[in-house]
Design an enzyme around this catalytic site. Structure first.
Site, PDB file in Angstrom:
ATOM      1  CG  HIS A   1     -59.077  46.814  75.836  1.00  0.00           C
ATOM      2  ND1 HIS A   1     -58.623  46.760  74.554  1.00  0.00           N
ATOM      3  CD2 HIS A   1     -58.158  47.530  76.526  1.00  0.00           C
ATOM      4  CE1 HIS A   1     -57.469  47.409  74.471  1.00  0.00           C
ATOM      5  NE2 HIS A   1     -57.165  47.893  75.642  1.00  0.00           N
TER       6      HIS A   1
ATOM      7  CG  ASP B   1     -50.167  44.653  77.413  1.00  0.00           C
ATOM      8  OD1 ASP B   1     -50.003  43.641  76.705  1.00  0.00           O
ATOM      9  OD2 ASP B   1     -51.142  45.414  77.297  1.00  0.00           O
TER      10      ASP B   1
ATOM     11  CG  ASP C   1     -51.668  46.532  81.050  1.00  0.00           C
ATOM     12  OD1 ASP C   1     -52.024  45.724  81.927  1.00  0.00           O
ATOM     13  OD2 ASP C   1     -52.103  46.491  79.892  1.00  0.00           O
TER      14      ASP C   1
ATOM     15  CB  VAL D   1     -58.924  48.022  81.251  1.00  0.00           C
ATOM     16  CG1 VAL D   1     -59.548  49.384  81.504  1.00  0.00           C
ATOM     17  CG2 VAL D   1     -59.795  47.180  80.335  1.00  0.00           C
TER      18      VAL D   1
HETATM   19 FE   LIG Z   1     -53.125  45.008  76.843  1.00  0.00          FE
END
Ligand SMILES: [Fe+2]
Length: 444
Positions: free
Chosen positions: A308, A176, A147, A336
């Site tokens: 999530h 991500d 992420d 997360v």
């Molecule tokens: Fe994600």
């Protein structure tokens, strides 16, 4: 006659001097210098199942140029050329540059290679190290990032990874990437700027890609209905080498690790291609060759944050029995935007009628690590379910990255590093014991 000769001599001398001065000064005054169509967004990933191939990808903006990569090993210096392919795509009102993908094959293990992309004055040179040959006691150091995005925090995470004294040799990226979809019409220029941002690392060491929800770019409201379009055009992976039929789930071997990448956002139920693949895949893992069995996915199964929540639950129900049966060592996920490490737990006893649906300690189960704390664009996930569940060994809402330092077939040293600390500080760490060769409880 004589006078004429002299003046003619003087005239030609003066012309000569003017010509020479013109040649020297002219370019300085008249030409604005070099116009460079700089080759950008260079990135590499493993290009086959064992680490003897590398996929080199890059973008040229105004014209396609060449899709060839010139490469040579530090030892032989004999230059070779690999041919690649160029693709483009459109996304709503955006048209991509020329995206080149070139696979360099038959590399020697454990060797430094230099490579050049671009032509003429746009040439740029980079280098990478191939991994050692696959084998049970081969040490190898992975970085773990998820992420990431392209914020100040993202930059701090990447800098901390680069400056960590435990040098990562390849990154396991848990999904991500750019967060382009957070901008109006999924502004795909953000895919370009993200690739420029991470080039400083990913042009020199492979990042192993996992697809996250921000890779979907599914936007029917603007006519974009093909999931993963920008991601799959830009980030090629060696999925065919592992018998996969789509680039979102695949496996590689690297040193002493067997890495299975799963897609939280592709179908995984019974009779789906991903399910058919994973059922074939687990029995192929030979722990005598690759003792460390690692799974990457985006959406975590064991997550005690109030973000999530339960999103990973249906995939857990499908695949957790396989993870326990085949003794996966560790599972890394993102999604997360925080950090969490689980105990070794499983929740596979439930059969609809017996009511046994609590996670229990299980030494055949993986440790689940959420490492979605790269920087993103949406901020930290700091709202946790209370009290902390028994399966959750450590959780913290801070940005950071982790390092997995495999020593041999039995031991691997793992550490999580938060961005708020100095580069060498370990905020969470433990020795992992291999589930096949040394299946002891790490917490004792
Ligand atoms: Fe994600």
């Amino acid at each position: 006659m004589g006078q004429m000769g002299l003046s003619s001599f003087s005239f030609s001398m003066v012309s000569y001097i003017i010509l020479v001065l013109g040649l020297i000064i002219g370019p300085l005054l008249c030409n604005g210098g070099k116009t460079s169509t700089f080759v950008r967004k260079v990135h590499i990933t493993q290009g086959d199942q064992v680490g003897k191939a590398v996929i080199v990808s890059w973008v040229t903006v105004n014209e396609p140029g060449s899709s060839e990569v010139l490469y040579w090993s530090e030892i032989s210096k004999h230059k070779k050329v690999a041919k690649g392919k160029v693709v483009t795509y459109t996304y709503f009102n955006y048209t991509s540059g020329y995206i080149h993908h070139c696979t360099i094959r038959n590399l020697k293990f454990n060797t430094k290679y230099y490579y050049v992309v671009g032509i003429g004055h746009t040439e740029r040179m980079f280098w990478f190290f191939t991994p050692p040959e696959v084998g049970p006691d081969v040490p190898y150091t992975f970085g773990l990032i998820g992420d990431l995005g392209q914020t100040f925090d993202s930059n701090k995470t990447l800098t901390h990874y680069e400056m960590n004294p435990q040098k990562g040799q390849a990154v396991l990226f848990v999904g991500d990437l750019s967060y382009a979809d957070n901008y109006p019409n999924h502004d795909n220029n953000r895919w370009d700027s993200w690739a420029r941002f991470v080039e400083r690392s990913v042009a020199y060491q492979p990042w192993i890609w996992t697809a996250g929800n921000h890779e979907l770019d599914f936007a029917p409201e603007i006519g974009e209905t093909k999931p993963f379009k920008p991601f799959s055009k830009r980030y090629h992976v060696p999925y065919k080498a592992s018998g996969s039929t789509a680039p979102f789930w695949y496996s590689i071997k690297r040193a002493s690790a067997y890495i299975i990448v799963l897609s939280s956002y592709s179908a995984y139920g019974k009779y789906t291609p991903q399910n058919a693949w994973i059922e074939e895949e687990f029995p192929k893992v030979n722990r005598s060759e690759t003792p460390w069995l690692i799974v990457l996915m985006h959406s975590p199964w064991y997550n005690s944050y109030n973000y999530h929540y339960m999103e990973g639950e249906t995939m857990r129900v499908m695949y957790e029995p396989l993870f326990v049966k085949y003794k996966v060592d560790m599972v890394f996920a993102g999604h997360v935007h925080a950090y969490e490490r689980s105990e070794r737990v499983s929740n596979v006893a439930y059969n609809i009628i017996n009511g046994e649906c609590m996670p229990v300690k299980d030494q055949s189960a993986p440790v689940y690590i959420t490492i979605g704390d790269g920087g993103n664009i949406e901020g930290l996930a700091n709202n946790m379910s209370e009290p902390q569940p028994a399966y959750s060994a450590y959780r913290e809402a801070s940005f950071g990255h982790a390092i997995l330092d495999i020593k041999n077939r039995t031991h691997a040293y793992y550490s999580w590093h938060r961005n708020d600390d100095g580069y060498a500080v370990e905020a969470d760490s433990l020795w992992f014991f291999n589930r096949q060769w040394y299946p002891k409880d790490e917490s004792h």
